[in-house]
Design a protein around this motif. Structure first.
Motif, PDB file in Angstrom:
ATOM      1  N   SER A 334       1.055  -1.969   0.787  1.00 36.78           N
ATOM      2  CA  SER A 334       0.481  -1.615  -0.510  1.00 36.78           C
ATOM      3  C   SER A 334      -0.232  -0.280  -0.407  1.00 36.78           C
ATOM      4  N   ASP A 350       3.208  -6.748  -3.616  1.00 39.24           N
ATOM      5  CA  ASP A 350       2.665  -5.523  -3.040  1.00 39.24           C
ATOM      6  C   ASP A 350       2.278  -4.559  -4.155  1.00 39.24           C
ATOM      7  N   ILE A 351       1.228  -3.798  -3.933  1.00 34.40           N
ATOM      8  CA  ILE A 351       0.750  -2.828  -4.919  1.00 34.40           C
ATOM      9  C   ILE A 351       1.348  -1.473  -4.565  1.00 34.40           C
ATOM     10  N   THR A 352       2.318  -1.043  -5.326  1.00 32.35           N
ATOM     11  CA  THR A 352       3.048   0.180  -5.007  1.00 32.35           C
ATOM     12  C   THR A 352       2.855   1.285  -6.035  1.00 32.35           C
TER      13      THR A 352
END
Length: 393
Positions: A334, A350-352
């Motif tokens: 992330s 996930d922080i993308t």
């Protein structure tokens, strides 16, 4: 007479060096590279030497029995057997700290993420070696070239310094946990980091976090350890200790560098300098995840937290987080080095992207951000709220 004087001088110098090396020898033999007090296999690249021997990393004469051991081409700076640092994926340390084709005997060396080691969350498939953590397979990672740029001409570092030495003393670094592939326990602890600001005094450049005065409980009286999965034990070692007396003071450690302004090139870290210590009223002062207490809303209520933070919260003092409660150190899947698991629960995605709604998966691990909650009111709905139009949650 002259020969006797020479002998005395030589003997005196020998004793002087032997005496001054005792600390180095003890520190190295207690390190992961030096067998960590015979509890693990230390560095072991060549069969010609015992494990932990200096010759595994340093080639004194570039040859053993008349030929240079693989990889050929050394020695490099500091008599290393390979180039110290070239780029994000070509670094001397990665020659061993990789899970395929490692120079370490056996060809495999696994170093798991902090999420796995402290949080006991099995994300080993995505991050089980140091080289992988720094590679393009990670969405975010500490930029090694930027580390070199930052530390050069500070604290005794030079352009020849390996960026990994910005955080680790290779002759003191310990496995944490030591010699096991499972998560940490109170009986398998080690201490991996050394403060870069102490590097200038090499004779005393020891570990950080292993001694009194170097724990999160020394930094603040208001630390609360996050849960491990199952919500019955706590990070970093699965014990019932919650006040940070078993956790390195990572705030002081990380602030050696991240208290500096790193906005713009070459660092491009927009949220710096990070201020974890300045107190203040309302929106003044430092970060609310640090020593500054979070703001009240219009009704006099404070933020809604989930356990174990809700029970530990005090309206007059708040709580103080450690950097590793939310962040990996090497690399992550992330943005912003955000961990895959926080406070005992995995992020569902996930922080993308900075604009993705996936940020709710991080914030909700500690905050109640449901519609109508105090946390939402303070951040978004209340008059004068700092983020009146929520887009990232």
């Amino acid at each position: 007479m002259i020969n006797n004087i020479k002998k005395i001088i030589v003997l005196f110098i020998a004793v002087l060096f032997i005496g001054s090396s005792d600390g180095y020898a003890g520190e190295y033999t207690s390190s992961a590279h030096g067998t960590q007090n015979d509890t693990i296999t230390g560095v072991e690249r060549l069969t010609n030497y015992t494990d932990g021997h200096c010759g595994h990393c340093h080639e004194q004469h570039s040859s053993i029995d008349g030929s240079e051991p693989s990889p050929a081409g050394g020695p490099d700076n500091y008599l290393l057997f390979d180039t110290s640092h070239s780029n994000q994926t070509a670094n001397f340390c990665f020659d061993c700290h990789v899970d395929t084709a490692s120079q370490q005997t056996g060809g495999v060396l696994r170093n798991y993420s902090y999420t796995y080691r402290a949080g006991n969350y099995n994300d080993s498939a995505s991050n089980d070696n140091i080289k992988e953590a720094f590679s393009a397979s990670s969405v975010s990672s500490h930029n090694l070239d930027s580390i070199v740029t930052f530390i050069t001409e500070k604290w005794g570092y030079t352009t020849d310094s390996n960026p990994c030495c910005g955080c680790h003393n290779p002759h003191a670094v310990q496995g944490d946990p030591a010699g096991v592939s499972s998560a940490k326990s109170s009986s398998t602890r080690g201490y991996p980091v050394s403060r870069p600001s102490f590097h200038s005094a090499l004779t005393s450049w020891g570990l950080w976090g292993d001694a009194s005065g170097e724990k999160m409980s020394d930094y603040t009286n208001y630390y609360q350890a996050p849960y491990r999965p199952g919500n019955t034990t706590y990070e970093p070692d699965g014990s019932l200790t919650t006040n940070g007396s078993n956790l390195t003071d990572f705030v002081t450690f990380c602030q050696d560098c991240h208290s500096s302004n790193m906005v713009g090139k070459p660092y491009n870290l927009s949220h710096t300098p990070i201020d974890w210590s300045t107190l203040g009223v309302g929106e003044s002062g430092g970060d609310k995840h640090g020593k500054k207490v979070a703001t009240q809303d219009g009704s006099g209520s404070y933020v809604n937290l989930v356990e174990p933070y809700s029970s530990a919260w005090g309206p007059s003092n708040g709580l103080v987080l450690a950097c590793t409660d939310c962040h990996e150190a090497h690399g992550a899947q992330s943005l912003m080095l955000i961990r895959k698991e926080v406070n005992g629960a995995a992020l569902s995605a996930d922080i993308t992207s900075m604009s993705t709604t996936a940020w709710i998966n991080l914030c909700s691990k500690c905050h109640d951000i449901s519609l109508g909650s105090v946390s939402r009111d303070i951040h978004h709905d209340n008059t004068g709220a700092p983020y009146p139009n929520p887009k990232q949650c």
